[in-house]
Write an enzyme that holds these catalytic residues in place. Structure first.
Site: not given
Lengths: 426, 200
Positions: A299, B164-166, B179
């Site tokens: 991950y 989750c990933h900004g 992303p």
């Protein structure tokens, strides 16, 4: 290792069976009399431990399946019912969930053992490749199993990981979306997804068992490697598997089970995530999604790469690259013990894997992201640059002349030992 | 099992000319291969969304209670649909953004041609500028962005923020910070009346 059969059928029934299906002969020759190097250390006991873990996972899994309901409405409740109502259900479920962690702990030790002692080198390449295949099947099985409680982490882990395939849209528009909908059986993760993950989670352990049979077969053709990495040269350097290694493996297994039991009984949720005790909610993403600990290094690699497609490619590549190790390592010396330069790179690699595991659980920002990128580069450079180059430029230290010499010291060897050409040195 | 010691061809040493037996072997093997491949198709295709999943194709939503500045989330095909009634300030913010600043230049609007640019007019409902209807699934890895509830953090661009990933989206649902690679998708929908939307 090929050796003449020493099986003597004792009774009339055994003789009768032996001439029809020599299964007892095979068991005797391969698991009782099998000649095994006399110098194996405790790192060699994890094969037996892994066999036990596979059997334990299948046994607990089959009985859990008798109580589990693979529907979007029923899955979470049925798991709680197992925990509260089913006789011994708590033990079976904790045993199965913690068992997955222990399985991965053992397999990672087993893999690093193989890496350290060069167990992937000729003539054991096929043995190694089958092992990597087992690792991939284990990863798929564990991922699918984690989805089954249908908690928040289950649901969102499935969502995020299956969405990885949508990155193929940037190769052929529409391909990734079609593929993801095919995996889901719908337009989002839902009941059809849960059903098929359950069906495959039940299937895969038996595929693993099949590959394990091939893995052991491929082991028993050349025989075990050993801590010196030198081939067995005389029958005196080997001992029969039973009782020598049944006892040694048995002792290690008991020690391992003590650890397993300690986690099951005293910290069964330590390795899990509390969010998975919240039922799956398709409208609410948890603020911080983390996979199980055994997936954290992969991950971290995924998140270290900017760009969806390349991140996915790196994730896949980090496992697929293991298939090629037998040909990436150019050194003729098997055991890292006799490789003074590579030794440092090896331990740096171990630290890298552990550190990537730590980073996989952190928010990928600032220093964590930079460190994650550096370590990802090292992870791949270890295989693609260090293994081929160090093998060519390194001068290995002097190898013992034989396994016996490594055990008893060089005294047995005549004075002319200085003239002996160390085996395997280029 | 065929015994390899017995020549399969009637006169093996004659020439390399294919014999009747070669033709039969190739034809039989080819037929079996094609038949096997075709028989695999039902086993694979059964995994695609089934008739009941496809039948959930449309859903009607009453939007009359949604005041300016509010948003509701409804389900369509198992996915959340964000319906936002934007304020004048939010509309102005989205309109003033130069298209060159966008990460994804395409409108991603199922009601428009694929190559429509991601202007605010192409993102908002046709002739109903305050309304924004989008699939509330982050285009990165499928998380649900925050920003629908009043107290949610909406990111630097006042739209949505994926925890989750900004990834961050602006007030027209366009991705402004990775992303995520694409703007939030706009499903096929139409206004049946001033108070009702049909999605799908």
């Amino acid at each position: 290792m090929a050796h003449p059969s020493t099986y003597q059928p004792g009774t009339g029934i055994e003789r009768w069976l032996d001439s029809r299906l020599p299964v007892v002969r095979v068991m005797h020759d391969q698991f009782m009399a099998f000649p095994t190097p006399r110098n194996l250390n405790y790192w060699w006991t994890f094969g037996g431990i892994l066999t036990f873990m596979l059997v334990a996972q299948i046994a607990t899994g089959v009985v859990l399946a008798m109580h589990y309901v693979p529907t979007a409405d029923g899955a979470f409740d049925s798991v709680e019912k197992i925990m509260r109502d089913v006789n011994w259900g708590w033990l079976l479920r904790y045993g199965h969930a913690v068992g997955a962690s222990m399985f991965f702990l053992a397999v990672y030790i087993h893999i690093f053992r193989g890496l350290y002692y060069g167990s992937y080198k000729a003539p054991r390449e096929v043995l190694w490749i089958l092992g990597v295949l087992i690792l991939m099947l284990m990863i798929a099985t564990a991922f699918m199993g984690y989805s089954l409680p249908w908690g928040q982490m289950s649901f969102w882990a499935v969502t995020v990981i299956t969405n990885l395939f949508s990155s193929l849209d940037s190769v052929i528009p529409g391909l990734g979306t079609r593929l993801v909908q095919w995996i889901w059986g719908g337009f989002a993760v839902g009941e059809p997804t849960l059903n098929r993950l359950y069906a495959l989670h039940y299937l895969f352990p038996f595929l693993i068992a099949g590959v394990v049979v091939l893995h052991i077969w491929a082991l028993h053709v050349p025989g075990n490697n050993n801590p010196t990495g030198i081939d067995v040269k005389s029958p005196k350097e080997a001992v029969p598997f039973h009782p020598y290694y049944t006892i040694k493996d048995g002792f290690a297994l008991v020690a391992f089970i003590v650890l397993f039991a300690a986690v099951v009984f005293y910290a069964p949720n330590y390795l899990g995530h509390p969010d998975n005790y919240i039922p799956a909610d398709p409208l609410n993403t948890p603020s911080h999604i983390v996979p199980e600990w055994y997936f954290l290094p992969y991950y971290a690699i995924l998140r270290a790469i900017p760009g969806k497609l390349f991140g996915v490619a790196a994730l896949m590549g980090s496992i697929v690259i293991l298939f090629f190790i037998p040909w990436l390592d150019t050194s003729k010396v098997r055991s890292v013990s006799y490789r003074p330069i590579f030794k440092w790179f090896f331990w740096a690699f171990v630290v890298t894997c552990v550190a990537l595991g730590y980073l996989g659980a952190q928010v990928p920002e600032g220093g964590y992201l930079i460190l994650g990128r550096i370590l990802t580069v090292y992870y791949f450079a270890f295989f693609l640059v260090i293994m081929p180059v160090v093998g060519l430029i390194e001068k290995p230290s002097r190898l013992p002349g034989s396994i016996t010499e490594s055990v008893l010291g060089p005294k047995e060897v005549p004075k002319s030992r200085g003239e002996l050409k160390p085996e395997g040195v280029l | 099992m065929a015994n390899r010691d017995i020549p399969l061809q009637s006169s093996p040493s004659d020439s390399d000319e294919p014999t009747r037996r070669d033709v039969i072997l190739v034809a039989a093997a080819g037929f079996a291969a094609v038949g096997g491949a075709v028989a695999l198709w039902p086993l694979l295709d059964q995994m695609n969304p089934d008739a009941s999943a496809l039948s959930l194709a449309t859903t009607e939503v009453d939007i009359s209670p949604v005041e300016a500045g509010q948003a509701i989330t409804v389900m369509w095909r198992g996915k959340p649909i964000f319906i936002r009634h934007r304020t004048d300030k939010e509309i102005a913010q989205a309109k003033d953004t130069p298209l060159n600043d966008l990460l994804d230049p395409l409108a991603r609007n199922a009601n428009l041609p694929d190559d429509a640019p991601a202007s605010d007019a192409n993102r908002a409902a046709e002739d109903r500028e305050p309304w924004l209807v989008m699939i509330g699934v982050c285009t990165h890895l499928g998380c649900i962005p925050k920003g629908q509830a009043v107290g949610d953090y909406k990111g630097e661009y006042g739209g949505w923020f994926c925890p989750c990933h900004g990834s961050q989206y602006d007030t027209a649902g366009r991705v402004r910070k990775g992303p995520a690679p694409e703007n939030l998708f706009i499903p096929p929908y139409s206004f049946i009346s001033d108070k009702k939307i049909k999605i799908g």
